[in-house]
Write a protein that holds these residues in place. Structure first.
Motif, PDB file in Angstrom:
ATOM      1  N   ASP A   8      41.810  30.364  39.632  1.00  0.00           N
ATOM      2  CA  ASP A   8      43.219  30.657  39.852  1.00  0.00           C
ATOM      3  C   ASP A   8      43.339  32.170  39.784  1.00  0.00           C
ATOM      4  OD1 ASP A   8      45.933  30.545  40.150  1.00  0.00           O
ATOM      5  OD2 ASP A   8      46.348  29.785  38.132  1.00  0.00           O
ATOM      6  N   ALA A   9      43.591  32.795  40.924  1.00  0.00           N
ATOM      7  CA  ALA A   9      43.546  34.253  40.991  1.00  0.00           C
ATOM      8  C   ALA A   9      44.833  34.874  40.477  1.00  0.00           C
ATOM      9  CB  ALA A   9      43.305  34.702  42.431  1.00  0.00           C
ATOM     10  N   GLU A  10      44.693  36.037  39.887  1.00  0.00           N
ATOM     11  CA  GLU A  10      45.844  36.862  39.546  1.00  0.00           C
ATOM     12  C   GLU A  10      45.456  38.320  39.749  1.00  0.00           C
ATOM     13  OE1 GLU A  10      46.798  36.040  35.456  1.00  0.00           O
ATOM     14  OE2 GLU A  10      45.367  37.517  34.681  1.00  0.00           O
ATOM     15  N   LEU A  11      46.461  39.159  39.914  1.00  0.00           N
ATOM     16  CA  LEU A  11      46.239  40.592  40.068  1.00  0.00           C
ATOM     17  C   LEU A  11      46.632  41.299  38.780  1.00  0.00           C
ATOM     18  CD1 LEU A  11      47.612  41.238  43.680  1.00  0.00           C
ATOM     19  CD2 LEU A  11      45.247  40.852  42.962  1.00  0.00           C
ATOM     20  N   ALA A  12      45.786  42.238  38.364  1.00  0.00           N
ATOM     21  CA  ALA A  12      46.053  43.008  37.156  1.00  0.00           C
ATOM     22  C   ALA A  12      46.157  44.481  37.504  1.00  0.00           C
ATOM     23  CB  ALA A  12      44.937  42.793  36.127  1.00  0.00           C
ATOM     24  N   CYS A  13      46.899  45.208  36.699  1.00  0.00           N
ATOM     25  CA  CYS A  13      46.985  46.660  36.847  1.00  0.00           C
ATOM     26  C   CYS A  13      45.656  47.266  36.449  1.00  0.00           C
ATOM     27  CB  CYS A  13      48.111  47.201  35.964  1.00  0.00           C
ATOM     28  SG  CYS A  13      48.168  49.014  35.872  1.00  0.00           S
ATOM     29  N   GLY A  14      45.055  48.014  37.347  1.00  0.00           N
ATOM     30  CA  GLY A  14      43.770  48.631  37.057  1.00  0.00           C
ATOM     31  C   GLY A  14      43.835  49.700  35.991  1.00  0.00           C
ATOM     32  N   TRP A  15      45.044  50.109  35.601  1.00  0.00           N
ATOM     33  CA  TRP A  15      45.171  51.148  34.580  1.00  0.00           C
ATOM     34  C   TRP A  15      45.323  50.546  33.178  1.00  0.00           C
ATOM     35  CZ3 TRP A  15      44.599  56.355  34.923  1.00  0.00           C
ATOM     36  CH2 TRP A  15      44.954  57.104  33.799  1.00  0.00           C
ATOM     37  N   CYS A  16      46.272  49.607  33.012  1.00  0.00           N
ATOM     38  CA  CYS A  16      46.543  49.077  31.674  1.00  0.00           C
ATOM     39  C   CYS A  16      46.008  47.669  31.465  1.00  0.00           C
ATOM     40  CB  CYS A  16      48.043  49.105  31.379  1.00  0.00           C
ATOM     41  SG  CYS A  16      49.029  47.925  32.354  1.00  0.00           S
ATOM     42  N   GLY A  17      45.592  46.973  32.544  1.00  0.00           N
ATOM     43  CA  GLY A  17      45.035  45.643  32.415  1.00  0.00           C
ATOM     44  C   GLY A  17      46.047  44.527  32.342  1.00  0.00           C
ATOM     45  N   CYS A  59      40.215  36.361  37.293  1.00  0.00           N
ATOM     46  CA  CYS A  59      40.378  34.936  37.025  1.00  0.00           C
ATOM     47  C   CYS A  59      41.426  34.764  35.929  1.00  0.00           C
ATOM     48  CB  CYS A  59      39.043  34.335  36.594  1.00  0.00           C
ATOM     49  SG  CYS A  59      39.123  32.632  36.015  1.00  0.00           S
ATOM     50  N   ARG A  60      42.411  33.931  36.186  1.00  0.00           N
ATOM     51  CA  ARG A  60      43.470  33.746  35.198  1.00  0.00           C
ATOM     52  C   ARG A  60      42.944  33.044  33.943  1.00  0.00           C
ATOM     53  NH1 ARG A  60      49.230  31.817  37.317  1.00  0.00           N
ATOM     54  NH2 ARG A  60      48.775  33.693  38.523  1.00  0.00           N
ATOM     55  N   ALA A  61      41.918  32.205  34.091  1.00  0.00           N
ATOM     56  CA  ALA A  61      41.406  31.455  32.940  1.00  0.00           C
ATOM     57  C   ALA A  61      40.672  32.348  31.955  1.00  0.00           C
ATOM     58  CB  ALA A  61      40.498  30.329  33.422  1.00  0.00           C
ATOM     59  N   CYS A  62      39.757  33.199  32.458  1.00  0.00           N
ATOM     60  CA  CYS A  62      38.935  34.016  31.553  1.00  0.00           C
ATOM     61  C   CYS A  62      39.282  35.494  31.617  1.00  0.00           C
ATOM     62  CB  CYS A  62      37.455  33.813  31.853  1.00  0.00           C
ATOM     63  SG  CYS A  62      36.922  34.512  33.455  1.00  0.00           S
ATOM     64  N   ARG A  63      40.119  35.882  32.577  1.00  0.00           N
ATOM     65  CA  ARG A  63      40.564  37.266  32.775  1.00  0.00           C
ATOM     66  C   ARG A  63      39.430  38.193  33.173  1.00  0.00           C
ATOM     67  NH1 ARG A  63      44.377  39.558  28.303  1.00  0.00           N
ATOM     68  NH2 ARG A  63      45.239  40.650  30.102  1.00  0.00           N
ATOM     69  N   GLY A  64      38.347  37.623  33.703  1.00  0.00           N
ATOM     70  CA  GLY A  64      37.246  38.437  34.183  1.00  0.00           C
ATOM     71  C   GLY A  64      37.494  38.937  35.593  1.00  0.00           C
ATOM     72  N   THR A  65      37.073  40.171  35.880  1.00  0.00           N
ATOM     73  CA  THR A  65      37.194  40.729  37.219  1.00  0.00           C
ATOM     74  C   THR A  65      36.314  39.941  38.190  1.00  0.00           C
ATOM     75  OG1 THR A  65      37.541  42.915  36.257  1.00  0.00           O
ATOM     76  CG2 THR A  65      36.958  42.839  38.583  1.00  0.00           C
ATOM     77  N   VAL A  66      36.832  39.712  39.391  1.00  0.00           N
ATOM     78  CA  VAL A  66      36.163  38.828  40.344  1.00  0.00           C
ATOM     79  C   VAL A  66      35.996  39.527  41.685  1.00  0.00           C
ATOM     80  CG1 VAL A  66      36.430  36.691  41.688  1.00  0.00           C
ATOM     81  CG2 VAL A  66      36.968  36.700  39.247  1.00  0.00           C
ATOM     82  N   ILE A  67      34.804  39.356  42.284  1.00  0.00           N
ATOM     83  CA  ILE A  67      34.567  39.744  43.670  1.00  0.00           C
ATOM     84  C   ILE A  67      34.117  38.498  44.427  1.00  0.00           C
ATOM     85  CG2 ILE A  67      34.029  42.144  43.138  1.00  0.00           C
ATOM     86  CD1 ILE A  67      31.070  41.469  43.328  1.00  0.00           C
ATOM     87  N   SER A  68      33.921  38.625  45.732  1.00  0.00           N
ATOM     88  CA  SER A  68      33.717  37.437  46.562  1.00  0.00           C
ATOM     89  C   SER A  68      32.519  36.602  46.119  1.00  0.00           C
ATOM     90  CB  SER A  68      33.564  37.836  48.031  1.00  0.00           C
ATOM     91  OG  SER A  68      32.447  38.682  48.218  1.00  0.00           O
ATOM     92  N   GLY A  69      31.424  37.217  45.707  1.00  0.00           N
ATOM     93  CA  GLY A  69      30.236  36.465  45.335  1.00  0.00           C
ATOM     94  C   GLY A  69      30.356  35.717  44.030  1.00  0.00           C
ATOM     95  N   ASP A  70      31.455  35.921  43.292  1.00  0.00           N
ATOM     96  CA  ASP A  70      31.632  35.272  41.992  1.00  0.00           C
ATOM     97  C   ASP A  70      32.319  33.914  42.092  1.00  0.00           C
ATOM     98  OD1 ASP A  70      30.569  37.564  40.834  1.00  0.00           O
ATOM     99  OD2 ASP A  70      32.546  38.477  40.525  1.00  0.00           O
ATOM    100  N   VAL A  71      32.723  33.526  43.285  1.00  0.00           N
ATOM    101  CA  VAL A  71      33.521  32.308  43.446  1.00  0.00           C
ATOM    102  C   VAL A  71      32.837  31.365  44.427  1.00  0.00           C
ATOM    103  CG1 VAL A  71      35.749  31.380  44.202  1.00  0.00           C
ATOM    104  CG2 VAL A  71      35.667  33.537  42.928  1.00  0.00           C
ATOM    105  N   ARG A  72      32.667  30.105  44.019  1.00  0.00           N
ATOM    106  CA  ARG A  72      32.133  29.075  44.910  1.00  0.00           C
ATOM    107  C   ARG A  72      33.293  28.414  45.643  1.00  0.00           C
ATOM    108  NH1 ARG A  72      30.378  24.941  42.083  1.00  0.00           N
ATOM    109  NH2 ARG A  72      30.537  25.990  40.072  1.00  0.00           N
ATOM    110  N   ILE A  73      33.169  28.310  46.965  1.00  0.00           N
ATOM    111  CA  ILE A  73      34.228  27.730  47.792  1.00  0.00           C
ATOM    112  C   ILE A  73      33.656  26.531  48.537  1.00  0.00           C
ATOM    113  CG2 ILE A  73      35.949  28.163  49.584  1.00  0.00           C
ATOM    114  CD1 ILE A  73      35.600  31.153  49.059  1.00  0.00           C
ATOM    115  N   ILE A  74      34.282  25.373  48.368  1.00  0.00           N
ATOM    116  CA  ILE A  74      33.873  24.182  49.110  1.00  0.00           C
ATOM    117  C   ILE A  74      35.101  23.531  49.707  1.00  0.00           C
ATOM    118  CG2 ILE A  74      31.835  23.777  47.683  1.00  0.00           C
ATOM    119  CD1 ILE A  74      33.369  21.565  46.286  1.00  0.00           C
TER     120      ILE A  74
END
Length: 326
Positions: A280-289, A121-136
């Motif tokens: 708002d999704a973003e991709l991060a490097c799994g090594w350096c963050g 998540c770009r807002a909190c920078r927490g790692t996200v999987i499908s169950g973490d997001v509500r879609i309507i």
């Protein structure tokens, strides 16, 4: 009242040849002969798809002065698809074993490591999987407007022509067909029954049966009828492998809404339960963050000599085991 961004996206990307041509374009193919050399595609289908992608603003046709040659260059619209392709690469690398050879490695220029992309998540920078997001559904999100708009006028009649072409064979089965892509979106929105898929998508029953069987055969969906002849009533549920496609769909959704906006508003609204902000999704490097940028990702096409090191790098930071990124 017209086709919404989801329908436009499914119509453009939900075609096996268009997706493969874009993949090759973003990895260096610019001339007609480049695409012919890289893909088992007929001249008529290639000509048709290049024309469609040009008309749709994904490729630009440039005559090379005085040579009689033409180059097809990716536009900003096409280049901004890199997060979708990166998520596809990670899904195939993690979940698909039937590749004819090893997938190319990806290296992050900033830290110098081969990496696995992490969705956050770009807002909190927490790692996200499908169950973490509500879609309507959003203001333009009714099913009739989300139906995939076909952008191609002719398809190859060869059986499964692109299934084993290019780097992403199983992605072609779940995303390289406009009805398959629409079916995947519906599954993530909670649709589980045959009749509901048919009603919402407007897909012919014979095609729906075929697509559902394909999804089950490759392990993206599972279905276990509890009584004989009750397949039409048994739920089709996303497996762990299917849920892992969430990053592909989220990045495709963001791309669609960046380039094809409906006046009334988005087709879907996403909220991150972890922080309560619009997702708002973003991709991060799994090594350096660090947040990934397309220009800072190197494709190592010939990584055979480094397979052991690459496996060690990405295994150490696999998003399946990650609990957070600094």
């Amino acid at each position: 009242g017209g086709v919404n961004p989801i329908g436009r996206m499914l119509g453009l990307l939900g075609d096996e040849w268009s997706l493969l041509i874009l993949q090759q374009s973003l990895t260096g193919a610019i001339r007609y002969r480049d695409f012919v050399a890289r893909l088992p595609i007929s001249n008529s289908v290639l000509t048709n798809r290049l024309g469609t992608l040009t008309e749709s603003g994904l490729l630009e046709r440039h005559p090379v002065g005085g040579t009689g040659r033409t180059e097809y260059l990716p536009t900003r619209r096409a280049k901004s698809l890199w997060p979708v392709l990166l998520c596809i690469w990670e899904w195939e690398r993690t979940w698909v074993t039937g590749h004819t050879g090893p997938l190319p490695a990806m290296r992050h220029q900033r830290c110098g490591h081969r990496f696995a992309p992490v969705l956050r998540c770009r807002a909190c920078r927490g790692t996200v999987i499908s169950g973490d997001v509500r879609i309507i559904a959003g203001p333009s999100g009714d099913w009739a407007r989300s139906a995939p708009q076909s952008s191609t006028r002719r398809r190859s009649n060869a059986p499964g022509p692109a299934r084993h072409a290019g780097l992403f064979p199983e992605t072609m089965a779940v995303f390289g067909n406009r009805w398959s892509a629409a079916l995947l979106v519906a599954a993530f929105l909670g649709t589980t029954r045959f009749t509901d898929f048919a009603t919402q998508l407007g897909i012919p029953p014979n095609l729906l049966t075929e697509r559902l069987q394909t999804f089950c055969s490759i392990g993206v969906l599972t279905c276990s009828p509890t009584e004989p002849h009750a397949a039409d009533r048994a739920p089709y549920l996303l497996t762990e492998k299917g849920r892992a496609l969430f990053g592909v769909l989220v990045c495709a959704h963001q791309w669609a809404h960046a380039w094809f906006r409906a006046p009334e508003g988005p087709a879907l609204t996403l909220t991150h339960d972890g922080c309560g902000n619009p997702f708002d999704a973003e991709l991060a490097c799994g090594w350096c963050g660090e947040r990934l940028r397309g220009a800072l990702v190197d494709v190592i096409a010939d990584a055979a000599a480094d397979v052991a090191d690459a496996a060690a790098d990405v295994a150490a930071v696999s998003p399946r085991a990650a609990t957070g990124i600094p």
